[in-house]
Design a protein around this motif. Structure first.
Motif, mmCIF file in Angstrom:
data_model
loop_
_atom_site.group_PDB
_atom_site.id
_atom_site.type_symbol
_atom_site.label_atom_id
_atom_site.label_comp_id
_atom_site.label_asym_id
_atom_site.label_seq_id
_atom_site.Cartn_x
_atom_site.Cartn_y
_atom_site.Cartn_z
ATOM 1 N N LEU A 156 1.137 -8.978 -1.947
ATOM 2 C CA LEU A 156 2.140 -8.039 -1.429
ATOM 3 C C LEU A 156 1.763 -6.592 -1.727
ATOM 4 N N LEU A 157 1.153 -6.355 -2.889
ATOM 5 C CA LEU A 157 0.684 -5.012 -3.229
ATOM 6 C C LEU A 157 -0.356 -4.534 -2.223
ATOM 7 N N TYR A 158 -1.322 -5.397 -1.898
ATOM 8 C CA TYR A 158 -2.375 -5.000 -0.959
ATOM 9 C C TYR A 158 -1.829 -4.801 0.451
ATOM 10 N N VAL A 159 -0.876 -5.610 0.865
ATOM 11 C CA VAL A 159 -0.238 -5.409 2.164
ATOM 12 C C VAL A 159 0.490 -4.067 2.169
ATOM 13 N N TYR A 177 -5.085 -11.553 1.363
ATOM 14 C CA TYR A 177 -4.718 -10.399 2.193
ATOM 15 C C TYR A 177 -5.780 -10.179 3.264
ATOM 16 N N ASP A 178 -7.028 -10.182 2.859
ATOM 17 C CA ASP A 178 -8.119 -9.917 3.783
ATOM 18 C C ASP A 178 -8.249 -11.026 4.828
ATOM 19 N N SER A 179 -8.000 -12.250 4.422
ATOM 20 C CA SER A 179 -8.124 -13.378 5.344
ATOM 21 C C SER A 179 -6.944 -13.477 6.312
ATOM 22 N N ILE A 180 -5.758 -13.233 5.806
ATOM 23 C CA ILE A 180 -4.558 -13.447 6.635
ATOM 24 C C ILE A 180 -4.150 -12.194 7.379
ATOM 25 N N TYR A 234 -10.292 0.051 4.147
ATOM 26 C CA TYR A 234 -11.221 0.599 3.147
ATOM 27 C C TYR A 234 -10.477 1.119 1.925
ATOM 28 N N VAL A 235 -9.367 1.793 2.156
ATOM 29 C CA VAL A 235 -8.558 2.291 1.035
ATOM 30 C C VAL A 235 -8.084 1.122 0.176
ATOM 31 N N THR A 236 -7.604 0.069 0.814
ATOM 32 C CA THR A 236 -7.136 -1.109 0.085
ATOM 33 C C THR A 236 -8.268 -1.765 -0.681
ATOM 34 N N SER A 237 -9.452 -1.802 -0.101
ATOM 35 C CA SER A 237 -10.615 -2.367 -0.789
ATOM 36 C C SER A 237 -10.970 -1.560 -2.038
ATOM 37 N N ILE A 238 -10.897 -0.260 -1.942
ATOM 38 C CA ILE A 238 -11.186 0.592 -3.099
ATOM 39 C C ILE A 238 -10.141 0.383 -4.188
ATOM 40 N N VAL A 239 -8.882 0.292 -3.804
ATOM 41 C CA VAL A 239 -7.822 0.037 -4.786
ATOM 42 C C VAL A 239 -8.040 -1.318 -5.454
#
Length: 133
Positions: free
Chosen positions: A46-49, A126-129, A80-85
């Protein structure tokens, strides 16, 4: 004959064998259960979403170069921002786990390593769904 494929229709004497198989599949040594992994992973998912949605909204508002991008590029920028976080979250958690020394084994676990795994699994889900729907 064991009935591993019929969870509700086993005889009482076959139940312990089925439970041992399921425990072997879902629990390695004394690791937490699958349900605790689910509940530990859900907040990170949920944080990443939330970070992605915030980045999609805030990126064009805060940065001119993002505002000039088309919608697909803005979504990629938010990913990309989410990946860095995710890297900022997982790396310190993995270091705190203390399993990077030469005496640690791959089957060792502690609270920090489980938290790191939950964060990583949350990002993977998150990345998969979310990203591929």
């Amino acid at each position: 004959m064991a009935c591993f494929w019929r969870p509700c229709f086993c005889d009482d004497e076959e139940e312990p064998a089925r439970r041992r198989l399921l425990l072997a599949v879902f629990k390695t040594m004394e690791s937490p259960s699958l349900s605790s992994a689910y509940y530990g992973t859900l907040p990170y998912f949920l944080l990443y979403v939330g970070i992605t949605e915030l980045s999609k909204w805030g990126g064009p508002v805060l940065f001119q170069h993002v505002a000039k991008m088309n919608k697909a590029d803005q979504a990629l920028w938010a990913a990309y921002v989410t990946s860095i976080v995710n890297c900022i979250i997982v790396t310190p958690l993995a270091y705190l786990a203390g399993l990077h020394g030469p005496a640690s084994g791959y089957s060792d676990w502690n609270a920090h390593s489980m938290r790191s795994c939950h964060a990583f699994l949350g990002y993977t889900f998150y990345d998969s769904i979310v990203m591929h729907c």
